[in-house]
Design a protein around this motif. Structure first.
Motif, PDB file in Angstrom:
ATOM      1  N   UNK A   1       6.320   7.980 -15.406  1.00  0.00           N
ATOM      2  CA  UNK A   1       6.061   7.683 -13.989  1.00  0.00           C
ATOM      3  C   UNK A   1       6.476   8.826 -13.070  1.00  0.00           C
ATOM      4  N   UNK A   2       7.485   9.574 -13.472  1.00  0.00           N
ATOM      5  CA  UNK A   2       7.946  10.695 -12.650  1.00  0.00           C
ATOM      6  C   UNK A   2       6.901  11.792 -12.617  1.00  0.00           C
ATOM      7  N   UNK A   3       6.375  12.148 -13.791  1.00  0.00           N
ATOM      8  CA  UNK A   3       5.363  13.211 -13.843  1.00  0.00           C
ATOM      9  C   UNK A   3       4.044  12.740 -13.227  1.00  0.00           C
ATOM     10  N   UNK A   4       3.696  11.475 -13.426  1.00  0.00           N
ATOM     11  CA  UNK A   4       2.474  10.945 -12.822  1.00  0.00           C
ATOM     12  C   UNK A   4       2.561  11.008 -11.303  1.00  0.00           C
ATOM     13  N   UNK A   5       3.693  10.572 -10.743  1.00  0.00           N
ATOM     14  CA  UNK A   5       3.851  10.606  -9.288  1.00  0.00           C
ATOM     15  C   UNK A   5       3.747  12.029  -8.771  1.00  0.00           C
ATOM     16  N   UNK A   6       4.326  12.963  -9.507  1.00  0.00           N
ATOM     17  CA  UNK A   6       4.263  14.364  -9.098  1.00  0.00           C
ATOM     18  C   UNK A   6       2.827  14.886  -9.127  1.00  0.00           C
ATOM     19  N   UNK A   7       2.088  14.513 -10.163  1.00  0.00           N
ATOM     20  CA  UNK A   7       0.688  14.954 -10.255  1.00  0.00           C
ATOM     21  C   UNK A   7      -0.158  14.342  -9.141  1.00  0.00           C
ATOM     22  N   UNK A   8       0.082  13.101  -8.814  1.00  0.00           N
ATOM     23  CA  UNK A   8      -0.652  12.474  -7.722  1.00  0.00           C
ATOM     24  C   UNK A   8      -0.347  13.153  -6.392  1.00  0.00           C
ATOM     25  N   UNK A   9       0.908  13.556  -6.215  1.00  0.00           N
ATOM     26  CA  UNK A   9       1.273  14.289  -5.002  1.00  0.00           C
ATOM     27  C   UNK A   9       0.533  15.626  -4.935  1.00  0.00           C
ATOM     28  N   UNK A  10       0.447  16.335  -6.050  1.00  0.00           N
ATOM     29  CA  UNK A  10      -0.254  17.621  -6.068  1.00  0.00           C
ATOM     30  C   UNK A  10      -1.739  17.449  -5.758  1.00  0.00           C
ATOM     31  N   UNK A  11      -2.300  16.340  -6.204  1.00  0.00           N
ATOM     32  CA  UNK A  11      -3.733  16.099  -5.969  1.00  0.00           C
ATOM     33  C   UNK A  11      -4.020  15.762  -4.522  1.00  0.00           C
ATOM     34  N   UNK A  12      -2.992  15.366  -3.783  1.00  0.00           N
ATOM     35  CA  UNK A  12      -3.150  15.035  -2.370  1.00  0.00           C
ATOM     36  C   UNK A  12      -2.806  16.278  -1.561  1.00  0.00           C
ATOM     37  N   UNK A  13      -3.769  17.123  -1.364  1.00  0.00           N
ATOM     38  CA  UNK A  13      -3.502  18.440  -0.787  1.00  0.00           C
ATOM     39  C   UNK A  13      -3.789  18.514   0.717  1.00  0.00           C
ATOM     40  N   UNK A  14      -4.425  17.487   1.267  1.00  0.00           N
ATOM     41  CA  UNK A  14      -4.843  17.585   2.674  1.00  0.00           C
ATOM     42  C   UNK A  14      -3.642  17.667   3.610  1.00  0.00           C
ATOM     43  N   UNK A  15      -2.643  16.875   3.380  1.00  0.00           N
ATOM     44  CA  UNK A  15      -1.422  16.883   4.199  1.00  0.00           C
ATOM     45  C   UNK A  15      -0.336  16.173   3.411  1.00  0.00           C
ATOM     46  N   UNK A  16       0.898  16.435   3.779  1.00  0.00           N
ATOM     47  CA  UNK A  16       2.018  15.849   3.045  1.00  0.00           C
ATOM     48  C   UNK A  16       2.152  14.360   3.369  1.00  0.00           C
ATOM     49  N   UNK A  17       2.712  13.635   2.419  1.00  0.00           N
ATOM     50  CA  UNK A  17       2.945  12.197   2.575  1.00  0.00           C
ATOM     51  C   UNK A  17       4.443  11.976   2.339  1.00  0.00           C
TER      52      UNK A  17
END
Length: 862
Positions: free
Chosen positions: A158-174
Motif C-alpha cells: 500500500x505504501x508503494x501503491x500510494x506513492x505511485x498514484x501520487x506520481x501519476x497525479x502530476x497536474x497539482x499537488x494533493x
C-alpha cells in the motif's frame, strides 16, 4: 430489544417479516461455501512462506507464526516497516461439489480486501480491488473445476501503491504529502482508499496493513439471491404517519417475476407487492404503510424469509434562528425532543482489525453516562457488531465517512471507487437506528478555510472545486438518495447551513454562532473557562495524558521507564506533547520529584492523568452549563463529545480508556460530568456561581460544604432554596462573592479552604454526584498534608474501605494489570472513611487485589 438507554428516546422496536417468493418451476437451492480459515501466505520473493488465518492480515499472521514479535513492543512499529513495503500473496486450495458448479451463477465474494490486489482463480485473473471499504464479488462459475481449485490474492504494497498514484497525479499537488516527522509514518495515504490512520496519526503508529480482513466465500444460485436487505422507518410530519421503507438488493440470473410480503404483526400491518426482478443486480424498494392490511397471495414458491428488527425513531438536525443571537442553532431532536449529546470520539481500537473487540469499550461508554459516540473519519467503517451493540445500548452514533485531514484526488477512477464505497456502506448501515447523522469528512473544510496546507491563493479555487466534487456532488448526493431518514453534514467542524450558503467552505468554519467546533489549546490554563469557545456544539476537544504503568509495562523494558527516555519520546506522536502535558500540569500542581527513578516515572504518569481529567472536566462542565444561555450572542451548546474515547496502542494520547480497556482518571470523571443531574461550579469576577444541570424535570436545592485543607471536619455548610430545574436545562442555583462566602465561614481564606457541593431533592436526598471547587491551585494550598491512607478489604466481596488522616485530592486506586474498574476513582476524599468496590472483569481474589493495590493521592507525588 428497544434502544432506550441514556437520552436515546425510543418509540417502538418491532420485528419486520419479509417473505420473498418467486414464480418459477425451478426449485432454488442457494448455496454458500465459506473460504475462511487457513490460507497460505508468501512474500514477493518467496523467502517467507507461512500459514495465515482468513479473515486476518499479514502482520497478525507473521506474529502468530513467530516470524515477528508483538508489533507494539518498544520500537517495532519502525523495525517492521519492511512488511508494508513488500508485496504478499494469499493462497488457498478448495474443492466444490458438482451440485454447486451446476448452479446458474457462482460468485466469489470478498467482504473486505485490504487493499490493492489482483484475484486469480486457477491461473486466470478474475478481478482487481483497490478499496478496503468495499465488498467485491466476481463471477467464477465457468472457472471452477473438479478436484482442487487454486485461489490466489496478490496484494501490492500500500505504501508503494500510494506513492505511485501520487506520481501519476502530476497536474497539482494533493496535500499533505507526508505526516509530520514525529509520527514516523508513511506518505500519500490520501491516494489510497484504506484506513487513513494506518499510515500513522498523532495518537497512533504506522502499520499499513494488508490482508483479507473480512469474510471470503462462494455464493451459488439458480434464480436470484438476496445480496442485502435494509429497512428504514420514515415519518411524514405533515400527515403524522409512519411508513417503513424496505430495500432489497437482488442479483437475478435472468428477469424474474416475484412477490414480496412485508408484515409487522405487532402493528397490524401487512402488505404484498407483485414485482419484477430484472437481470443482474438491482435495488428494489418497497414501502409498507403502517396499520394497512392486504390479503396475501398464496400458491407460489417461498424463496426465503427474513426477520428484521425495525426501530421507530425520528432524527432532526435543527438549524434555525436563535432568539437573542446571530447565527443558527445546532442540535439534534430525537422523536421531537431536543437532546444534549454527551460522549466522545471513537478511533480504531487496534491497528490490526482482526484483533479488536468493541463490547467492553462500548459498555464503558454507557457506564460513564455517555449517550453518543462520533466514529471518526480517519479509521474504518466499524463492524456490524459495533453498530448492533450501539443500537442495544442506546448509544447515538455520529458517522463520518472515511476522509480526514487531507485533500483528495478527484480523477474518475478515484471518484468511482468512492461512490461504490459510499453506496455499500450506507446500505449496510442505514438500518441501524443508532446512527443519527452522516458526515462527509473530518476537518477538511477547516483545512481549506484556514490554509493548513499553504495553498497559494490563485490555486485555492481548484481545491474548493475538488472538495465540492467529492463531498457534495458525489457523497452527499448518494447519501440523500440512499437514506432519507437522517441528516447529512458535509464536514466536521462546519457552520452547517451557513457553510452551504458560503459555497460549502465557510470563511470561518469555527464560528461559534453556527454548527459544530473542534477546539484544542495546550498552552492556556485549562482551569480558566474563558479560554473555551461558547459554541453551539463541541464535537472535538481534549487534552493528552499517559496511560498507566501496567499498560506500558508489557511493551517496554526497564530502561524505558523514564519520562525522558527514548521510548517515551518515540511513543509520543504529537509534537511537543510530553512537554505540553507537564506545562499544563505545572499551572496548578507540583510536578513529581522523587529521587527514585521508577517512582518518579509512575508519579508523572499519574499527574498527567490528573491534569487531563481536571482539564476535560472544566471544559465539559462549561459546555453543560452553556446549554440554556446566550451570552454576547453565543451559547445554547447542545453537545459535548471530547476527543477521544479509546486508544489504538499503549502510548500517550487524548483517550479516557487505555488500550486494553483500563479506565483513566478522565473516564471516572466523565461518569460524573455526564450524569443526568449535575451541579457545576465556577467563578466569574471573584463570584462563585453554581448551576444545576439536569436532563430531568425536578425541584432541586443545593448544599455547599466548606472544608479546610488541614482538617476533615467541615468548616461550614450553605444551602440554597428549592428551585424547579426543567429537563434539558442549566439553571443558576447559587451566587455569592467568594470573599463574602469566606467571611461567613469564619476561619477560611482562598489558600486554606476548598468547597464541595451537591444537589438534593425536596426530601434532602442527594441527586447526582458531589462536585468540588478549588479556591486556589492545589500547589498553593496551605495545610495540605500526606493523608497516609490505609485500607481494609471485605472478605465477602471486592470492596475496599479507605481510612484517611487528612483531605486527599485525586485519590487513585490501581490494581496493576487485573482487569476491571472501581466504583469510584480519582476522587476528592474529605471524609475519614470511604468504601469503594472493584468490578472485576475476570476471576480474582481479595488476596490478589490486596497484593497489587496501590493508592496515590496528590500530596504523595512530591
Amino acid at each position: 430489544m428497544t434502544p432506550c438507554g441514556n437520552n436515546f428516546i425510543c418509540v417502538l422496536g418491532v420485528l419486520l417479516c419479509v417473505c420473498f417468493r418467486v414464480f418459477s418451476s425451478v426449485t432454488e437451492q442457494q448455496r454458500t461455501v465459506s473460504l475462511n480459515g487457513k490460507w497460505g501466505l508468501s512474500s514477493s520473493d518467496g523467502s517467507l512462506s507461512l500459514t495465515a488465518q482468513v479473515p486476518g492480515c499479514v502482520h497478525s499472521a507473521l506474529q502468530q507464526q513467530g516470524y515477528i514479535q508483538d508489533p507494539y513492543f518498544r520500537f517495532n512499529d519502525v523495525s517492521y516497516q519492511w512488511i508494508a513495503l513488500d508485496n504478499w500473496t494469499y493462497t488457498t486450495v478448495f474443492a466444490v461439489s458438482a451440485q454447486l458448479r451446476a448452479r446458474q451463477k457462482v460468485l466469489l465474494v470478498f467482504d473486505g480486501v485490504d487493499t490493492v490486489a489482483s484475484v486469480w482463480l486457477n491461473g486466470i485473473t478474475v478481478g482487481k480491488t483497490d478499496n478496503m471499504f468495499r465488498r467485491y464479488d466476481f463471477s467464477v462459475r465457468d472457472l471452477l473445476r473438479d478436484g482442487d481449485n487454486v485461489l490466489n490474492v496478490s496484494l501490492l504494497s500500500p505504501v508503494l501503491y500510494a506513492s505511485e498514484q501520487r506520481k501519476a497525479h502530476s497536474a497539482y499537488r494533493v496535500p499533505p504529502e507526508c505526516p509530520p516527522d514525529v509520527q514516523k509514518g508513511e506518505c500519500h495515504v490520501n491516494f489510497i482508499r484504506k484506513e487513513q490512520s494506518s499510515f500513522s496519526w498523532d495518537w497512533g503508529p504506522s502499520f499499513p496493513t494488508m490482508g483479507l480482513w473480512k469474510d471470503v466465500r462462494l455464493e451459488a444460485f439458480d434464480i436470484l439471491q438476496l445480496v442485502q436487505i435494509s429497512s428504514v422507518p420514515l415519518y411524514n410530519y405533515s400527515r403524522s404517519q409512519w411508513t417503513v421503507q424496505v430495500e432489497l438488493l437482488v442479483d437475478a440470473v435472468e428477469t424474474t417475476t416475484g412477490q414480496i410480503t412485508l408484515s409487522i404483526p405487532e402493528l397490524d400491518s401487512d402488505q404484498t407487492f407483485q414485482t419484477e426482478f430484472l437481470s443482474g443486480k438491482t435495488k428494489n424498494i418497497f414501502i409498507l404503510n403502517i396499520n394497512t392490511v392486504l390479503d396475501t397471495v398464496h400458491g407460489v414458491q417461498v424463496l426465503m424469509k427474513c426477520i428484521l428488527q425495525v426501530y421507530f425513531r425520528t432524527v432532526e438536525l435543527v438549524q434555525e434562528p436563535v432568539v437573542g443571537s446571530p447565527g443558527l442553532s445546532f442540535y439534534f431532536r430525537i422523536n421531537g425532543k431536543p437532546v444534549f449529546l454527551k460522549g466522545s470520539n471513537w478511533i480504531p481500537a487496534h491497528s490490526f482489525q482482526d484483533q479488536l473487540l468493541c463490547l467492553s469499550f462500548l459498555n464503558s461508554a454507557v457506564d460513564a453516562n455517555m449517550n453518543a459516540l462520533r466514529v471518526w473519519g480517519g479509521g474504518v467503517y466499524e463492524q456490524d457488531l459495533f453498530y448492533s451493540i450501539c443500537d442495544e445500548l442506546g448509544i447515538m452514533v455520529w458517522q463520518d465517512f472515511m476522509f480526514a485531514c487531507a485533500t483528495y484526488p478527484t480523477e474518475d477512477r478515484f471518484i468511482q471507487t468512492v461512490r461504490e464505497e459510499v453506496v455499500q456502506q450506507v446500505r449496510r448501515l442505514k438500518s441501524h437506528p443508532s446512527i443519527i447523522i452522516w458526515s462527509g469528512n473530518n476537518e477538511n473544510e477547516a483545512a481549506l478555510a484556514t490554509d493548513w496546507f499553504n495553498i497559494p491563493a490563485p490555486q485555492k479555487s481548484t481545491y474548493i472545486k475538488d472538495y465540492v466534487t467529492l463531498y457534495v456532488n458525489n457523497i452527499r448526493k448518494i447519501v440523500q438518495e440512499e437514506d432519507q431518514s437522517r441528516p447529512f453534514l458535509v464536514s466536521s467542524p462546519t457552520n452547517g447551513a451557513e457553510s452551504e450558503q458560503e459555497g460549502w467552505v465557510a470563511a470561518n468554519p469555527y464560528d461559534p454562532h453556527y454548527g459544530d467546533t473542534h477546539f484544542y489549546s495546550y498552552i492556556l490554563d485549562c482551569w480558566d473557562w474563558r479560554t473555551f469557545p461558547r459554541t453551539r456544539f463541541a464535537s472535538e476537544y481534549g487534552f493528552q495524558s499517559w496511560p498507566s504503568f501496567s499498560t506500558l509495562q508489557p511493551v517496554s523494558v526497564n530502561e524505558d521507564w523514564s519520562y525522558n527516555s527514548n521510548f517515551s519520546s518515540h511513543r509520543q506522536h504529537h509534537e511537543a506533547g510530553n512537554q505540553e502535558m507537564l506545562l499544563q500540569a505545572a499551572f496548578h500542581f507540583h510536578l513529581p520529584n522523587s529521587t527514585e527513578p521508577l517512582k518518579r516515572f509512575t508519579d508523572t504518569l499519574y499527574i498527567t492523568q490528573v491534569m487531563q481529567a481536571q482539564c476535560v472536566k472544566t471544559q465539559t462542565e462549561f459546555y453543560q452549563r452553556s446549554r440554556s444561555e446566550i451570552i454576547e450572542g453565543k451559547g445554547r451548546t447542545m453537545g459535548a463529545l471530547y476527543w477521544q474515547l479509546n486508544d489504538i496502542w499503549q502510548a500517550p494520547s487524548w483517550s479516557s480508556v487505555e488500550f486494553g480497556g483500563k479506565w483513566k482518571m478522565l473516564h471516572y470523571f466523565a461518569q460524573s460530568f455526564f450524569s443526568a443531574v449535575l451541579p457545576v461550579g465556577f467563578e466569574d469576577n471573584n463570584t462563585l456561581l453554581i448551576y444545576a444541570v439536569s436532563d430531568l424535570n425536578q425541584d432541586l436545592k443545593l448544599r455547599v460544604t466548606v472544608y479546610s485543607w488541614a482538617d476533615l471536619d467541615p468548616v461550614c455548610t450553605l444551602k440554597s432554596d428549592l428551585i424547579l430545574v426543567p429537563g434539558g436545562s442549566a439553571v443558576p442555583i447559587f451566587k455569592e462573592p467568594v470573599a463574602t462566602l469566606l467571611v461567613g465561614c469564619g476561619r477560611c481564606t482562598r489558600l486554606t479552604c476548598l468547597l464541595t457541593f451537591h444537589l438534593e431533592d425536596p426530601s434532602s436526598v442527594q441527586q447526582g454526584p458531589t462536585n468540588h471547587h478549588f479556591l486556589c491551585s492545589p500547589k498553593e494550598a496551605q495545610g495540605l498534608q500526606r493523608p497516609n491512607i490505609t485500607v481494609s478489604f471485605s472478605i465477602l466481596d471486592y470492596t475496599v474501605t479507605l481510612h484517611s488522616a487528612s483531605v486527599a485530592p485525586f485519590v487513585w486506586l490501581d490494581v496493576g494489570n487485573i482487569p476491571g474498574r472501581f466504583s469510584s476513582n480519582g476522587f476528592l476524599m474529605v471524609s475519614r472513611n470511604m468504601t469503594v468496590s472493584f468490578n472485576a472483569w475476570r476471576p480474582t481474589s481479595v488476596a490478589e487485589l490486596s497484593k497489587y493495590l496501590t493508592i496515590t493521592s496528590l500530596r504523595d507525588v512530591y
